[in-house]
Structure formats: structure tokens, C-alpha cells
Design a protein around this motif. Structure first.
Motif, PDB file in Angstrom:
ATOM      1  N   GLU A 312       0.828  -1.217   0.000  1.00  0.00           N
ATOM      2  CA  GLU A 312       0.000   0.000   0.000  1.00  0.00           C
ATOM      3  C   GLU A 312       0.854   1.256   0.000  1.00  0.00           C
ATOM      4  O   GLU A 312       0.479   2.264  -0.611  1.00  0.00           O
ATOM      5  CB  GLU A 312      -0.962  -0.010   1.187  1.00  0.00           C
ATOM      6  CG  GLU A 312      -1.976  -1.138   1.134  1.00  0.00           C
ATOM      7  CD  GLU A 312      -2.640  -1.270  -0.224  1.00  0.00           C
ATOM      8  OE1 GLU A 312      -3.052  -0.248  -0.817  1.00  0.00           O
ATOM      9  OE2 GLU A 312      -2.731  -2.420  -0.728  1.00  0.00           O
ATOM     10  N   LYS A 319      -5.094   2.281  -9.097  1.00  0.00           N
ATOM     11  CA  LYS A 319      -6.354   1.544  -9.144  1.00  0.00           C
ATOM     12  C   LYS A 319      -6.119   0.120  -9.645  1.00  0.00           C
ATOM     13  O   LYS A 319      -5.063  -0.204 -10.187  1.00  0.00           O
ATOM     14  CB  LYS A 319      -7.343   2.260 -10.062  1.00  0.00           C
ATOM     15  CG  LYS A 319      -7.759   3.636  -9.568  1.00  0.00           C
ATOM     16  CD  LYS A 319      -8.747   4.291 -10.535  1.00  0.00           C
ATOM     17  CE  LYS A 319      -9.171   5.663 -10.035  1.00  0.00           C
ATOM     18  NZ  LYS A 319     -10.129   6.314 -10.977  1.00  0.00           N
ATOM     19  N   PRO A 325     -11.054   1.765  -7.599  1.00  0.00           N
ATOM     20  CA  PRO A 325     -10.084   2.056  -6.541  1.00  0.00           C
ATOM     21  C   PRO A 325     -10.176   0.993  -5.458  1.00  0.00           C
ATOM     22  O   PRO A 325     -11.185   0.296  -5.330  1.00  0.00           O
ATOM     23  CB  PRO A 325     -10.544   3.418  -6.020  1.00  0.00           C
ATOM     24  CG  PRO A 325     -12.024   3.419  -6.268  1.00  0.00           C
ATOM     25  CD  PRO A 325     -12.225   2.667  -7.552  1.00  0.00           C
ATOM     26  N   ARG A 328      -9.870   2.698   0.467  1.00  0.00           N
ATOM     27  CA  ARG A 328      -8.925   3.740   0.845  1.00  0.00           C
ATOM     28  C   ARG A 328      -8.585   3.699   2.331  1.00  0.00           C
ATOM     29  O   ARG A 328      -7.463   4.002   2.729  1.00  0.00           O
ATOM     30  CB  ARG A 328      -9.492   5.121   0.483  1.00  0.00           C
ATOM     31  CG  ARG A 328      -9.755   5.340  -1.001  1.00  0.00           C
ATOM     32  CD  ARG A 328      -8.539   4.991  -1.852  1.00  0.00           C
ATOM     33  NE  ARG A 328      -7.320   5.671  -1.415  1.00  0.00           N
ATOM     34  CZ  ARG A 328      -6.102   5.305  -1.745  1.00  0.00           C
ATOM     35  NH1 ARG A 328      -5.920   4.233  -2.497  1.00  0.00           N
ATOM     36  NH2 ARG A 328      -5.050   5.983  -1.324  1.00  0.00           N
ATOM     37  N   THR A 329      -9.541   3.312   3.162  1.00  0.00           N
ATOM     38  CA  THR A 329      -9.269   3.250   4.601  1.00  0.00           C
ATOM     39  C   THR A 329      -8.242   2.164   4.901  1.00  0.00           C
ATOM     40  O   THR A 329      -7.261   2.389   5.626  1.00  0.00           O
ATOM     41  CB  THR A 329     -10.564   2.977   5.382  1.00  0.00           C
ATOM     42  OG1 THR A 329     -11.482   4.034   5.150  1.00  0.00           O
ATOM     43  CG2 THR A 329     -10.271   2.863   6.868  1.00  0.00           C
ATOM     44  N   SER A 331      -6.129   0.805   2.794  1.00  0.00           N
ATOM     45  CA  SER A 331      -4.864   1.169   2.166  1.00  0.00           C
ATOM     46  C   SER A 331      -4.095   2.179   3.016  1.00  0.00           C
ATOM     47  O   SER A 331      -2.883   2.037   3.234  1.00  0.00           O
ATOM     48  CB  SER A 331      -5.118   1.737   0.772  1.00  0.00           C
ATOM     49  OG  SER A 331      -3.899   2.075   0.134  1.00  0.00           O
ATOM     50  N   LYS A 332      -4.799   3.184   3.522  1.00  0.00           N
ATOM     51  CA  LYS A 332      -4.126   4.218   4.322  1.00  0.00           C
ATOM     52  C   LYS A 332      -3.606   3.656   5.628  1.00  0.00           C
ATOM     53  O   LYS A 332      -2.493   3.980   6.071  1.00  0.00           O
ATOM     54  CB  LYS A 332      -5.079   5.375   4.576  1.00  0.00           C
ATOM     55  CG  LYS A 332      -4.427   6.537   5.328  1.00  0.00           C
ATOM     56  CD  LYS A 332      -5.384   7.711   5.486  1.00  0.00           C
ATOM     57  CE  LYS A 332      -4.711   8.856   6.236  1.00  0.00           C
ATOM     58  NZ  LYS A 332      -5.622  10.023   6.400  1.00  0.00           N
TER      59      LYS A 332
END
Length: 554
Positions: A312, A319, A325, A328-329, A331-332
């Protein structure tokens, strides 16, 4: 199912390889290696009984190998087939090895007595590999089927590191392969076993158990750490037969690609570690060193317990191939956790100081990516270079050098291959989940992040897992400064290989450099998973680091 070959039976096979090359302008016809010690030498040498190599039990074969220049060479060699390398095998189909010894190349006699030994594994996807049915050199294959499904539940983006399908076409030369079969920039197969044989080296091709093996009771018997234990047992067999098996048993160079590359790196890093002794004793492995002299590692799928975080950090902005995508949570959170791991390595590089998550992108760009693009572009004709630069305007070409930003590089790569998490899938669908299965349990979580995401926030990994995870990670042994590790390393990956993070190769190489080891690391520009664009250089490198001196046969 142990085989004995018919003694001294000459057969002409006429096998043509699409890639292969002689090292540095000629064949190694007769040689003596330098006196530098290989491995710790702490363990006894010598084999007897079932583990004694029978030097007369070979079949004499003749094959045609085409080198990378397109030249064909006739190679006569002695082929020792399906030798079981432990006295108490779990499955002889996988726990056996083949040995190929060149005796004549293009009509000229070859004395391989002092030649380096290439230990070429054919592991892919941490699946089982077997050489038992091979009819000659380069015949090892990954077997058993993918088993683990897709990675991270992304049905449109199956993990090439854990499936038998070809890599997606995001770069040149992509292939899902084991350690003995790769592709060059032209998409032609590169077989290191055949390549080593035509160079005059001895070739040992070991089989190994893998994660998909299951017995009639439903017990998985090839999960971690079976593969590395088997490869270590194979090394021990070779080293125990010093003086019997042709070649210099103190100059073993391992090679592998993908999961096979990870295992090759692990062989190099973990030589003679007592942490494997119980496993090796249970198999009846030879009482000898399992250290290898040098390690060749292509796109290694390793450092698995940190691989989701690294992925990540590297590819989080990209993407999936579907255009969707990722979460996002997730991945972050993983990318943020990677910063702590990177800091814990305490790696230093000249011109960068301590390499942290804050300057790792710049380090990768300046150390690997720009030099890779520069080499690629410099090799093109003026017109082809102009065409490439016109299509890739993110590259600034000035003074014969390429320059660009990390962000622009990520855009150039495009779609990532894996969803979140890339390795420890929430639904236990990845090959790596299968790798850490046990007993009749096919798959398990091996990171606290995924385990707790799917269960209690206080959940803990099963007690056996931390130790097994260490046994599968070369970084563990590098951090411990293992004195019996290989001191010579050849590490390669394609810049468009998103089977894992590019930080895996970057950190592996830098960790070894920080220990003072001899490291030759490079990234192939626009290369995909399984790329091998400089096999001739690897063969020449083997001669250089092992001190192999070529001279004409008399």
C-alpha cells in the motif's frame, strides 16, 4: 519412487532452448575455484548409505541449447535423475533432485570437477515443485494447481505470485514461473539450468513440497516451512557428497523467481541456522552445511508479514485493472503502519542518510528507477528513443540521463495487480494464507491487522505462527547478522512488477549492503513479473564471485 538411471546410455534429445548464453566470451572447459570458504564449515561433511551420491548412475544425454545471441551449441552431459535427498522423505516425488554435469560442449571436452554448482529451484507461488518426471536439464516444474484462489478477493485481479496464470500485460516479458524459467525483454524463455550447463557449470535442480499438498486425511503437508526445509536438505545432500558429486560443493549458487526467488534469498540469508535443525532431523537430512555461497533472486515474494503494508505504501495510489479504486481506509492504515516498519530497519544509504518512509521514494527513484530508465533509453536507437519519450512525456531526457518523479512513475505503471490486503486476504483466499495453513486447516491469517480486522481487536496469532513466519523471511536472518549467510547477491525485479512492493527488493538489497555484502541489484525498466533481461551477465557474475578460472581442455 526413487529412480536409478541406466548407466552410460547415450541419447540425443535435440532440445532447443529459446535463450541461453555462454559467459564472458567462452565456455568453462576446465576450472579451479579460488580458496575462499563457502559457508561456515561448522557442520560435518560426508555421506553414506542412502545419501551417498552414486557417480556412475547417470544417463548420457546430448541436447542442443540456443544462446541469447541465437547461436546453437551441442552439449553432451551426464544426467542423474530423481535422487531422493533425505532418508525419511514425506513425499519422494517432491523431495528429490536432478544433477546435470557437462562433459562436452561443441565437441570440446569439459572438466566440471571444479565448476560452480547452480542450485536452480522451480518453485512458483509457494506451490510444490518436482523434478521426478524431468527427461533432462531444465525440466523442473511447479505442480499442484493454484489452490489459493485470488488475492484479496479481487476476482478480476488474481495474484500472479499465487496462481499459475500469466502476469497481466503491464510490462514487458511477464510470466508466472518457477526459478528455472523466466523471460527476457523480447518475451523469449530463459532457462537458467540450460544456460548454466552450456556455460560449463554443474546444475542441481531440487524439488520441494509446497502449500497445496494434502493427504487423504485432509492434512496439508507442504505448508510453511516445508519448502525451505526441503531446499536446505537438498543443499546438505550436495555438500555432504563433496568429492563424489561433480562440481565445487563449496561454490553453490542458488537461483529462483517469485516465491522461488524468495526461497533462494532465504537460502542465502539463513545458512546453517539451528532454527531448522529439528525439521531437517525429522526428514533424515545429511549432517552437513546448508549454507550456499551466493544467491540469485528474481522478483522475490518475501517479507510476507510486512508485505501488505509495503504494497500500500508503494501502490496505494493506483487503481485495479478494472479501474476500481481499492478500499482507501484499509490502504491508508496499512501504508501508515509501513512507516514504523521502515524506521525499525534503521537502513542507511550514501547521500540519503537513514532511509525512512519519508525519503524511500526518492531513494528508489535515484538508486534504481532513473538508472534503469537511463540504461533502457540509452540502448535504443535515436528514432526509437524519440518515439518512446514522445509517448512518455513524464521522463526528462537530458545529458543522456532520465529523470522523473515518483508520482509520475506510479502513473506510468498504471493498474496494480492486487486488491487490499494484497497478501493476508481478509477472506483467507490468498496463496500466502494457504502457505501458513496447518494440519487440516487450509489457510490462516499471519498478520495481526487482517486477523483483528476479521475478529476481535485483541486476537492473537496462534503460538506456532511467529516462529514459522521468521523461518520464511530472509530479513529475519539478515537482521540477526547470520554469519553463515551468503556474501554475494544478485537481485533483480521489473519496474512494472506489482506482484509485491518494489521496497521488498530495495530493502533486501540495502540491508545486505549495510552488512558489507557484495550486492548486485538492478530493476529492469518496464519489466513485469518474471523478467530476466541479463542472464548472460548472471553467468559471468557466477564465474567472478566464485573465482572460477576458465582454461582450454587438453
Amino acid at each position: 519412487m526413487k529412480h536409478r538411471a541406466v548407466k552410460r546410455r547415450s541419447v540425443v534429445l535435440g532440445i532447443g532452448a529459446t535463450a541461453g548464453v555462454a559467459a564472458a566470451g567462452g565456455f568453462a572447459l576446465s576450472a579451479q575455484a579460488s580458496g575462499e570458504s563457502g559457508g561456515s564449515g561448522a557442520k560435518a561433511s560426508g555421506a553414506s548409505g542412502a545419501l551417498a551420491f552414486d557417480k556412475d548412475a547417470y544417463t548420457e544425454l546430448t541436447t542442443t541449447i540456443t544462446d541469447s545471441a541465437g547461436d546453437e551449441h551441442e552439449v553432451k552431459y551426464h544426467f542423474y535423475k530423481a535422487i531422493t535427498y533425505v532418508t525419511k522423505p514425506v513425499d519422494e516425488k517432491y523431495q528429490s533432485l536432478n544433477v546435470s554435469v557437462p562433459v562436452e560442449i561443441d565437441g570440446k571436452a569439459v572438466d566440471a570437477t571444479g565448476a560452480p554448482i547452480l542450485l536452480a529451484n522451480s518453485v512458483g507461488g509457494y506451490m510444490p515443485s518436482s523434478v521426478a518426471e524431468a527427461t533432462g536439464v531444465g525440466g523442473g516444474e511447479m505442480t499442484g494447481g493454484p489452490g489459493g484462489g485470488t488475492t484479496g478477493g479481487a476476482s478480476a485481479s488474481a495474484s500472479p505470485s499465487t496462481s499459475a496464470s500469466a502476469s497481466s500485460g503491464t510490462g514487458t516479458g511477464g510470466v508466472q514461473s518457477g526459478g528455472n524459467a523466466m523471460v527476457n525483454a523480447q518475451g523469449e524463455m530463459v532457462n537458467l539450468g540450460k544456460l548454466a550447463l552450456v556455460t560449463g557449470y554443474v546444475v542441481v535442480e531440487p524439488g520441494a513440497r509446497g502449500r497445496t499438498l494434502v493427504d487423504s486425511d485432509g492434512t496439508y503437508y507442504g505448508t510453511a516451512p516445508a519448502a525451505i526445509v526441503d531446499l536446505k536438505a537438498a543443499v546438505r545432500y550436495v555438500r555432504a557428497n563433496k568429492g563424489r558429486i561433480p562440481g565445487n560443493t563449496d561454490r553453490i549458487v542458488s537461483s529462483g523467481t517469485s516465491a522461488g526467488g524468495a526461497l533462494s534469498a532465504l537460502l542465502g540469508a539463513s545458512g546453517d541456522s539451528p532454527l531448522y535443525d529439528t525439521y531437517l532431523k525429522e526428514l533424515g537430512a545429511a549432517d552437513a552445511s546448508d549454507a550456499v555461497f551466493a544467491s540469485g533472486d528474481w522478483c522475490p515474494i518475501t517479507d510476507l508479514e510486512h508485505a501488505d503494508m509495503a504494497y500500500e505504501w508503494n501502490w496505494g495510489a493506483n487503481k485495479l485493472s478494472s479501474g476500481s479504486p481499492v478500499d482507501r481506509t484499509v490502504s491508508k492504515e496499512l501504508s501508515t503502519a509501513f512507516a514504523d516498519y521502515q524506521a525499525s530497519l534503521k537502513l542507511r544509504a550514501k547521500g540519503f542518510g537513514t532511509v525512512t518512509a519519508r525519503n524511500l521514494d526518492e531513494y528508489l527513484v535515484k538508486t534504481y528507477l532513473e538508472p534503469s530508465a537511463t540504461k533502457y533509453l540509452a540502448a535504443l536507437s535515436d528514432s526509437d528513443r524519440a518515439t518512446y519519450l514522445a509517448a512518455n512525456t513524464f521522463i526528462t531526457w537530458s545529458g543522456g540521463r532520465a529523470a522523473f518523479s515518483w508520482a509520475d512513475f506510479l502513473t506510468h505503471v498504471g493498474a496494480r495487480k492486487k486488491d487490499t490486503p494484497a497478501f493476508d486476504a481478509f477472506d483467507l483466499s490468498s496463496g500466502e494464507n494457504n502457505l501458513f495453513g496447518t494440519g487440516t486447516t487450509k489457510a490462516r491469517h499471519f498478520t495481526l491487522y487482517s486477523l483483528r480486522h476479521e475478529g476481535s481487536a485483541s486476537a492473537r496469532l496462534p503460538g506456532d505462527l511467529p516462529g514459522k513466519i521468521d523461518l520464511m523471511n530472509p530479513m529475519h536472518f539478515i537482521a540477526k547478522r547470520n554469519p553463515a549467510r551468503s556474501k554475494h547477491w544478485w537481485i533483480r525485479v521489473g519496474t512494472k512488477d506489482s506482484d509485491t512492493s518494489l521496497t521488498v527488493v530495495g530493502n533486501l538489497a540495502l540491508s545486505l549492503e549495510n552488512l558489507g555484502d557484495d550486492v548486485d541489484a538492478f530493476m529492469y525498466w518496464d519489466g513485469a513479473h518474471g523478467s530476466n533481461e541479463d542472464p548472460a551477465d548472471f553467468m559471468a557474475w557466477i564465474a567472478k564471485v566464485t573465482g572460477y578460472k576458465k582454461r582450454s581442455a587438453k
